[in-house]
Write an enzyme that holds these catalytic residues in place. Sequence first.
Site, PDB file in Angstrom:
ATOM      1  N   ASP A 102      75.767  38.585  41.900  1.00 23.86           N
ATOM      2  CA  ASP A 102      74.773  37.889  41.065  1.00 23.86           C
ATOM      3  C   ASP A 102      75.418  37.041  39.969  1.00 23.86           C
ATOM      4  O   ASP A 102      76.636  36.860  39.940  1.00 23.86           O
ATOM      5  CB  ASP A 102      73.793  38.899  40.448  1.00 23.86           C
ATOM      6  CG  ASP A 102      74.434  39.707  39.347  1.00 23.86           C
ATOM      7  OD1 ASP A 102      75.640  39.968  39.436  1.00 23.86           O
ATOM      8  OD2 ASP A 102      73.737  40.080  38.375  1.00 23.86           O
ATOM      9  N   LYS A 160      78.021  48.244  36.244  1.00 28.12           N
ATOM     10  CA  LYS A 160      78.015  48.155  37.692  1.00 28.12           C
ATOM     11  C   LYS A 160      78.932  47.012  38.093  1.00 28.12           C
ATOM     12  O   LYS A 160      79.263  46.152  37.274  1.00 28.12           O
ATOM     13  CB  LYS A 160      76.608  47.982  38.221  1.00 28.12           C
ATOM     14  CG  LYS A 160      75.838  46.825  37.639  1.00 28.12           C
ATOM     15  CD  LYS A 160      74.377  46.926  38.076  1.00 28.12           C
ATOM     16  CE  LYS A 160      73.550  45.804  37.519  1.00 28.12           C
ATOM     17  NZ  LYS A 160      72.588  46.242  36.518  1.00 28.12           N
ATOM     18  N   ASP A 184      76.269  37.365  36.838  1.00 31.66           N
ATOM     19  CA  ASP A 184      77.374  37.868  36.023  1.00 31.66           C
ATOM     20  C   ASP A 184      78.286  38.825  36.792  1.00 31.66           C
ATOM     21  O   ASP A 184      79.153  39.471  36.186  1.00 31.66           O
ATOM     22  CB  ASP A 184      76.828  38.543  34.762  1.00 31.66           C
ATOM     23  CG  ASP A 184      75.947  39.730  35.076  1.00 31.66           C
ATOM     24  OD1 ASP A 184      75.271  39.725  36.128  1.00 31.66           O
ATOM     25  OD2 ASP A 184      75.920  40.684  34.279  1.00 31.66           O
ATOM     26  N   ASP A 198      77.793  41.713  38.458  1.00 33.40           N
ATOM     27  CA  ASP A 198      77.704  43.176  38.510  1.00 33.40           C
ATOM     28  C   ASP A 198      76.837  43.691  39.657  1.00 33.40           C
ATOM     29  O   ASP A 198      76.863  44.871  39.969  1.00 33.40           O
ATOM     30  CB  ASP A 198      77.261  43.758  37.157  1.00 33.40           C
ATOM     31  CG  ASP A 198      75.929  43.224  36.677  1.00 33.40           C
ATOM     32  OD1 ASP A 198      75.337  42.374  37.371  1.00 33.40           O
ATOM     33  OD2 ASP A 198      75.486  43.659  35.591  1.00 33.40           O
ATOM     34  N   ARG A 199      76.088  42.807  40.305  1.00 31.49           N
ATOM     35  CA  ARG A 199      75.259  43.267  41.433  1.00 31.49           C
ATOM     36  C   ARG A 199      75.920  42.952  42.769  1.00 31.49           C
ATOM     37  O   ARG A 199      76.776  42.073  42.852  1.00 31.49           O
ATOM     38  CB  ARG A 199      73.897  42.579  41.415  1.00 31.49           C
ATOM     39  CG  ARG A 199      73.074  42.953  40.217  1.00 31.49           C
ATOM     40  CD  ARG A 199      71.670  42.374  40.328  1.00 31.49           C
ATOM     41  NE  ARG A 199      70.847  42.930  39.262  1.00 31.49           N
ATOM     42  CZ  ARG A 199      69.531  43.005  39.284  1.00 31.49           C
ATOM     43  NH1 ARG A 199      68.867  42.520  40.308  1.00 31.49           N
ATOM     44  NH2 ARG A 199      68.864  43.544  38.286  1.00 31.49           N
ATOM     45  N   SER A 210      72.139  37.926  33.581  1.00 43.05           N
ATOM     46  CA  SER A 210      72.376  38.556  34.877  1.00 43.05           C
ATOM     47  C   SER A 210      71.923  37.690  36.052  1.00 43.05           C
ATOM     48  O   SER A 210      72.407  36.592  36.237  1.00 43.05           O
ATOM     49  CB  SER A 210      71.707  39.929  34.898  1.00 43.05           C
ATOM     50  OG  SER A 210      72.044  40.618  36.070  1.00 43.05           O
ATOM     51  N   HIS A 211      70.944  38.168  36.776  1.00 44.32           N
ATOM     52  CA  HIS A 211      70.475  37.514  38.006  1.00 44.32           C
ATOM     53  C   HIS A 211      69.357  36.510  37.724  1.00 44.32           C
ATOM     54  O   HIS A 211      68.851  35.891  38.653  1.00 44.32           O
ATOM     55  CB  HIS A 211      69.960  38.591  38.946  1.00 44.32           C
ATOM     56  CG  HIS A 211      69.015  39.522  38.238  1.00 44.32           C
ATOM     57  ND1 HIS A 211      69.462  40.440  37.316  1.00 44.32           N
ATOM     58  CD2 HIS A 211      67.688  39.628  38.264  1.00 44.32           C
ATOM     59  CE1 HIS A 211      68.434  41.087  36.817  1.00 44.32           C
ATOM     60  NE2 HIS A 211      67.340  40.620  37.372  1.00 44.32           N
TER      61      HIS A 211
HETATM   62  C1  G1P Z   1      66.419  45.506  36.203  1.00 47.39           C
HETATM   63  C2  G1P Z   1      66.696  46.580  37.225  1.00 47.39           C
HETATM   64  C3  G1P Z   1      67.569  47.652  36.624  1.00 47.39           C
HETATM   65  C4  G1P Z   1      68.843  47.033  36.077  1.00 47.39           C
HETATM   66  C5  G1P Z   1      68.501  45.899  35.138  1.00 47.39           C
HETATM   67  C6  G1P Z   1      69.750  45.149  34.690  1.00 47.39           C
HETATM   68  O1  G1P Z   1      65.739  46.056  35.094  1.00 47.39           O
HETATM   69  O2  G1P Z   1      65.505  47.128  37.730  1.00 47.39           O
HETATM   70  O3  G1P Z   1      67.847  48.617  37.584  1.00 47.39           O
HETATM   71  O4  G1P Z   1      69.605  47.984  35.417  1.00 47.39           O
HETATM   72  O5  G1P Z   1      67.630  44.963  35.776  1.00 47.39           O
HETATM   73  O6  G1P Z   1      70.440  44.586  35.760  1.00 47.39           O
HETATM   74  P1  G1P Z   1      64.134  45.981  34.904  1.00 47.39           P
HETATM   75  O7  G1P Z   1      63.764  44.532  34.976  1.00 47.39           O
HETATM   76  O8  G1P Z   1      63.559  46.710  36.081  1.00 47.39           O
HETATM   77  O9  G1P Z   1      63.858  46.634  33.605  1.00 47.39           O
HETATM   78 ZN    ZN Z   2      73.939  41.176  36.670  1.00 43.72          ZN
END
Ligand code: G1P
Ligand code: ZN
Length: 541
Positions: free
Chosen positions: A277, A376, A279, A281-282, A113-114
């Site tokens: 981000d 998302k 991938d 989705d953000r 992801s990010h």
């Molecule tokens: C974090 C975000 C959560 C999101 C997840 C995946 O998870 O807080 O809302 O769904 O990334 O993108 P966390 O690191 O808080 O468990």
């Molecule tokens: Zn992501």
Amino acid sequence: MQPVTISTQPIAGQKPGTSGLRKKTAQFMEPGYLENFVQAIWNGIGGVAGKVLVLGGDGRYFNDRAAQVILRMAAASGAARVITGAGAILSTPAASNLIRQRGADGGIILSASHNPGGPDADFGVKYNIANGGPAPEAVTAAIHAATETLRHYLTLETPDIDLARLGETRLGDMVVEVVDPVAAYADLMETLFDFKAMRALLDSGFQLRFDAMHAVTGPYAIEILERRLGAAPGSVINARPLPDFGQGHPDPNPVWAKPLHDLMFTPQAPDFAAASDGDGDRNMIMGRGIYVTPSDSLALLAAQAHLCPGYAGGLKGVARSMPTSQAVDRVAQARGWAAHATPTGWKFFGTLLDAGLVTLCGEESFGTGSDHVREKDGLWAVLMWLNVLAVTGRSVADLMAAHWAEFGRTWYSRHDYEAVDAGVATALMEDLRAALPGLAGRQAATLRVESAEDFAYTDPVDGSRAESQGIQIRFDEGARAVLRLSGTGTEGATLRVYLEAFEQTPQGDDTQAVLAPVRAAVEALAGITVRTGRKEPDVIT
Ligand code: G1P
Ligand code: ZN
């Protein structure tokens, strides 16, 4: 072609977190690490013989090699077909869409992801089910259990296949179908939003900037925003996906997308800015002179959704993760929709969306989405905003001011303390949890605790139960704090503190100042500074 059986041993710690298994890239590249986890996925879901899977990732370092390993393992275990984007690249929402459109049995998404990418950064593998969404807890638990008893995995001894060329190839008895990663997703967006109105807006001189952060959304944003909607060439910046995201941190928030954020407070600011981000989705949404918190963005989109063709019939209900601000609940209450609060993580929205209980959902962590896919969706949120801006002819700042005047303002911020010693962080949470029964009625700095709970959730559709999903403390006058430990970090523990306050008639514009009493109350109850030695959070969003 005969599969080859390779002996292996269980590898400890292959436990999927909030969003799949995330580890350091180097760990994923250790011999057998990826293979073990992939075989455990096959074993945990009852095998892949005869199944159709989607495979795609955000293009980060190791995406290409991991994809070849997974293809060989899918073929060796009898999968009928794997559909993948060119170069094994698909944004997470595009992968979700493909699973649904093609009626696939599931899919594998390669992403952290990010989190940054590269040999010294992070990698991740996530399994999605047939509805296109992240595997629910029961499935990830079965996969984890399978990792603990694994003795061998199956693969083929075949060379890599060319994933750059669109079309079908065979790998053993399995068909590998390489598709254009963007087309189907862009077509889906055209069914949801008023592209004509958005084109007219952009024709009229409205300026937008979209920061793809050198991550997966670049090609998607170029196709949709510049080609199909006619935004000026160059409106999409950092559009070329890079395996290390240009050494950046592909997380669309005021900290990691700082240049874009700061631009919006200068005279050169375009009318609208957004970022996505790693991938895709953000999303982060900004207007000239204004940053919209993800919680407010969700509330605004819910209130204005009827202006978009795909949502003209109204919403069935809304859902937010528990730590997300209650701004969207206030819209739901005014409109008579059900509002659900789920644990953190998109996987908890799946059953609600499948059952038709909610149309829109979101998380404070820059995640917004709807029932069009089961992830998302960053660009989707950007387009929904553009649709609302085009139809109303108002600015982002104007729309938010009107929204707050109607529903009141839910002030909100998240404070992250990163790479905290895991033992210290766990003890902090455990002590606070132990203190919960005596908190109601107690004074904490200038606030009085109204209620305090260790959030647990029973899914209204399938009855599954999730315990200990964060500590929620409500104070008088609608203020609230939530504390939880991250389930996506790869180093030590990350303590997340979510702060919220409500004003029916909002005063001023300084979020941190409005939230200072809530922060002080949390300090009084949890002693973050004393226990961690941290005076300030590492990241404030
Ligand atoms: C974090 C975000 C959560 C999101 C997840 C995946 O998870 O807080 O809302 O769904 O990334 O993108 P966390 O690191 O808080 O468990
Ligand atoms: Zn992501």
